[in-house]
Motif scaffolding. Structure first.
Motif, PDB file in Angstrom:
ATOM      1  N   ILE A 237       0.844  -1.193   0.000  1.00 55.75           N
ATOM      2  CA  ILE A 237       0.000   0.000   0.000  1.00 55.75           C
ATOM      3  C   ILE A 237       0.880   1.244   0.000  1.00 55.75           C
ATOM      4  O   ILE A 237       1.871   1.322   0.738  1.00 55.75           O
ATOM      5  N   VAL A 238       0.527   2.201  -0.841  1.00 59.42           N
ATOM      6  CA  VAL A 238       1.118   3.539  -0.811  1.00 59.42           C
ATOM      7  C   VAL A 238      -0.031   4.499  -0.548  1.00 59.42           C
ATOM      8  O   VAL A 238      -0.947   4.616  -1.363  1.00 59.42           O
ATOM      9  N   ARG A 239      -0.002   5.145   0.612  1.00 59.36           N
ATOM     10  CA  ARG A 239      -1.128   6.003   0.994  1.00 59.36           C
ATOM     11  C   ARG A 239      -1.364   7.115  -0.019  1.00 59.36           C
ATOM     12  O   ARG A 239      -2.508   7.393  -0.396  1.00 59.36           O
ATOM     13  N   GLU A 240      -0.288   7.764  -0.478  1.00 60.92           N
ATOM     14  CA  GLU A 240      -0.448   8.846  -1.444  1.00 60.92           C
ATOM     15  C   GLU A 240      -0.999   8.285  -2.755  1.00 60.92           C
ATOM     16  O   GLU A 240      -0.401   7.415  -3.375  1.00 60.92           O
ATOM     17  N   GLY A 241      -2.139   8.759  -3.147  1.00 59.37           N
ATOM     18  CA  GLY A 241      -2.765   8.267  -4.365  1.00 59.37           C
ATOM     19  C   GLY A 241      -3.632   7.047  -4.159  1.00 59.37           C
ATOM     20  O   GLY A 241      -4.308   6.601  -5.085  1.00 59.37           O
ATOM     21  N   GLY A 242      -3.613   6.467  -2.941  1.00 59.03           N
ATOM     22  CA  GLY A 242      -4.459   5.321  -2.647  1.00 59.03           C
ATOM     23  C   GLY A 242      -4.099   4.079  -3.437  1.00 59.03           C
ATOM     24  O   GLY A 242      -4.963   3.251  -3.750  1.00 59.03           O
ATOM     25  N   LYS A 243      -2.824   3.894  -3.751  1.00 56.67           N
ATOM     26  CA  LYS A 243      -2.404   2.744  -4.545  1.00 56.67           C
ATOM     27  C   LYS A 243      -2.253   1.500  -3.667  1.00 56.67           C
ATOM     28  O   LYS A 243      -1.800   1.587  -2.535  1.00 56.67           O
ATOM     29  N   PHE A 244      -2.654   0.358  -4.194  1.00 58.07           N
ATOM     30  CA  PHE A 244      -2.400  -0.889  -3.492  1.00 58.07           C
ATOM     31  C   PHE A 244      -2.307  -2.056  -4.466  1.00 58.07           C
ATOM     32  O   PHE A 244      -2.815  -2.005  -5.598  1.00 58.07           O
ATOM     33  N   ARG A 245      -1.608  -3.070  -4.011  1.00 60.17           N
ATOM     34  CA  ARG A 245      -1.590  -4.357  -4.712  1.00 60.17           C
ATOM     35  C   ARG A 245      -1.886  -5.432  -3.689  1.00 60.17           C
ATOM     36  O   ARG A 245      -1.248  -5.499  -2.635  1.00 60.17           O
ATOM     37  N   TRP A 246      -2.860  -6.265  -3.981  1.00 63.38           N
ATOM     38  CA  TRP A 246      -3.320  -7.336  -3.100  1.00 63.38           C
ATOM     39  C   TRP A 246      -3.264  -8.619  -3.891  1.00 63.38           C
ATOM     40  O   TRP A 246      -3.754  -8.678  -5.016  1.00 63.38           O
ATOM     41  N   GLN A 247      -2.615  -9.644  -3.361  1.00 63.14           N
ATOM     42  CA  GLN A 247      -2.603 -10.923  -4.057  1.00 63.14           C
ATOM     43  C   GLN A 247      -2.728 -12.053  -3.055  1.00 63.14           C
ATOM     44  O   GLN A 247      -2.275 -11.943  -1.913  1.00 63.14           O
ATOM     45  N   ILE A 248      -3.353 -13.123  -3.493  1.00 67.98           N
ATOM     46  CA  ILE A 248      -3.616 -14.226  -2.585  1.00 67.98           C
ATOM     47  C   ILE A 248      -3.203 -15.536  -3.245  1.00 67.98           C
ATOM     48  O   ILE A 248      -3.309 -15.698  -4.464  1.00 67.98           O
ATOM     49  N   GLY A 249      -2.698 -16.442  -2.410  1.00 67.93           N
ATOM     50  CA  GLY A 249      -2.211 -17.717  -2.897  1.00 67.93           C
ATOM     51  C   GLY A 249      -0.700 -17.724  -3.015  1.00 67.93           C
ATOM     52  O   GLY A 249      -0.065 -16.685  -3.152  1.00 67.93           O
ATOM     53  N   GLU A 250      -0.115 -18.899  -2.945  1.00 63.31           N
ATOM     54  CA  GLU A 250       1.332 -19.086  -3.110  1.00 63.31           C
ATOM     55  C   GLU A 250       1.572 -20.236  -4.092  1.00 63.31           C
ATOM     56  O   GLU A 250       1.386 -21.407  -3.726  1.00 63.31           O
ATOM     57  N   PRO A 251       1.973 -19.944  -5.324  1.00 61.74           N
ATOM     58  CA  PRO A 251       2.108 -18.614  -5.944  1.00 61.74           C
ATOM     59  C   PRO A 251       0.742 -17.960  -6.134  1.00 61.74           C
ATOM     60  O   PRO A 251      -0.291 -18.625  -6.000  1.00 61.74           O
ATOM     61  N   PRO A 252       0.720 -16.649  -6.428  1.00 59.50           N
ATOM     62  CA  PRO A 252      -0.551 -15.929  -6.514  1.00 59.50           C
ATOM     63  C   PRO A 252      -1.506 -16.537  -7.534  1.00 59.50           C
ATOM     64  O   PRO A 252      -1.122 -16.861  -8.649  1.00 59.50           O
ATOM     65  N   THR A 253      -2.745 -16.682  -7.116  1.00 58.42           N
ATOM     66  CA  THR A 253      -3.792 -17.150  -8.016  1.00 58.42           C
ATOM     67  C   THR A 253      -4.746 -16.027  -8.400  1.00 58.42           C
ATOM     68  O   THR A 253      -5.437 -16.113  -9.406  1.00 58.42           O
ATOM     69  N   LEU A 254      -4.792 -14.974  -7.568  1.00 56.73           N
ATOM     70  CA  LEU A 254      -5.649 -13.822  -7.825  1.00 56.73           C
ATOM     71  C   LEU A 254      -4.901 -12.564  -7.398  1.00 56.73           C
ATOM     72  O   LEU A 254      -4.349 -12.501  -6.290  1.00 56.73           O
ATOM     73  N   ILE A 255      -4.852 -11.565  -8.287  1.00 59.75           N
ATOM     74  CA  ILE A 255      -4.131 -10.320  -8.025  1.00 59.75           C
ATOM     75  C   ILE A 255      -5.069  -9.149  -8.283  1.00 59.75           C
ATOM     76  O   ILE A 255      -5.748  -9.108  -9.316  1.00 59.75           O
ATOM     77  N   ALA A 256      -5.128  -8.202  -7.354  1.00 61.46           N
ATOM     78  CA  ALA A 256      -5.913  -6.976  -7.533  1.00 61.46           C
ATOM     79  C   ALA A 256      -4.978  -5.788  -7.353  1.00 61.46           C
ATOM     80  O   ALA A 256      -4.234  -5.710  -6.373  1.00 61.46           O
ATOM     81  N   VAL A 257      -4.997  -4.866  -8.306  1.00 60.27           N
ATOM     82  CA  VAL A 257      -4.122  -3.699  -8.271  1.00 60.27           C
ATOM     83  C   VAL A 257      -4.953  -2.446  -8.467  1.00 60.27           C
ATOM     84  O   VAL A 257      -5.784  -2.376  -9.384  1.00 60.27           O
TER      85      VAL A 257
END
Length: 246
Positions: free
Chosen positions: A82-102
């Motif tokens: 998460i970067v607060r400035e601009g509200g940017k985030f990357r969220w991913q779940i699974g190892e390795p990732p199966t779903l990524i939200a940016v």
């Protein structure tokens, strides 16, 4: 995965960016005699002010999904930037990732389903429209809340319903919140936060849904105020079918 179901997963972490993360402790606590509403609101403001000092967050987490007819919660590991400035985030779940939200600085969002080689994008305007339709699971409210440490603006989106303070540690509070947006409240019954008002830590967070299910976030480890590379919020979609969300 439907839009509503996806955001139900992702919003389990959006408000993490409002508060500095800390490793969740499952220990039980004895709560002090009922504090007044004024004391609770002051504690909430204290937490928000302290948490606003964190500019970036990198975290490993475990997501716990409790279903009404399933005894044990469904567990999935994940990572968050998460970067607060601009509200940017990357969220991913699974190892390795199966779903990524940016989510980028433009307020839009991309979701990549690795297993299906598919990606879907939503503009900021579409996300806001989904919220108006009651399909956003409180996503926009949470993302807007992460930009401000002021209680007045926070309370425009959330209603403080109940509160508790730890008798042995007066810095540990729990808050039960309701979404003021009517359509969101038809789906989400309650947002529960456990916080440390002294250092701004968000100790735990749970979304309680109207269907009897819940989604909790357990932070395993975290780093604050470390530079996050810009390409963290870019996903290589070469070879993926990219669709525009509506």
């Amino acid at each position: 995965m439907s839009f509503s179901r996806l955001l139900r997963s992702v919003t389990g972490l959006c408000l993490v960016s409002v508060g500095v993360l800390s490793v969740f402790s499952a220990a039980s606590h004895a709560y002090a005699a009922d504090p007044t509403e004024a004391e609770a609101r002051a504690a909430l403001q204290q937490w928000m002010t302290a948490s606003s000092k964190a500019k970036t967050v990198t975290a490993d987490f475990e997501q716990l999904r409790n279903l009404r007819n399933v005894k044990r919660p469904l567990r999935k590991p994940g990572e968050l930037w998460i970067v607060r400035e601009g509200g940017k985030f990357r969220w991913q779940i699974g190892e390795p990732p199966t779903l990524i939200a940016v989510r980028g600085a433009d307020g839009g969002m991309m979701v990549v389903n690795v297993a299906d080689n598919e990606a879907q994008t939503w503009t900021k305007e579409v996300l806001l429209e989904k919220e108006k339709e009651g399909k956003g699971q409180g996503f926009s409210s949470m993302m807007e809340a992460m930009h401000t440490p002021t209680l007045a603006e926070f309370e425009q989106r959330f209603e403080l319903k109940d509160w508790r303070v730890d008798a042995s540690n007066p810095g540990f509070w729990e808050f039960d919140l309701a979404f003021r947006d009517r359509r969101t409240s038809l789906v989400v019954r309650q947002l529960q936060l456990a916080v440390n008002t002294q250092d701004g830590a968000l100790r735990s967070m749970t979304l309680h849904m109207r269907d009897g299910s819940s989604l909790s976030t357990v932070i395993r480890s975290y780093t604050l105020n470390k530079a996050v590379p810009a390409d963290t919020f870019k996903v290589d979609t070469a070879g993926y079918e990219v669709k525009k969300g509506e």
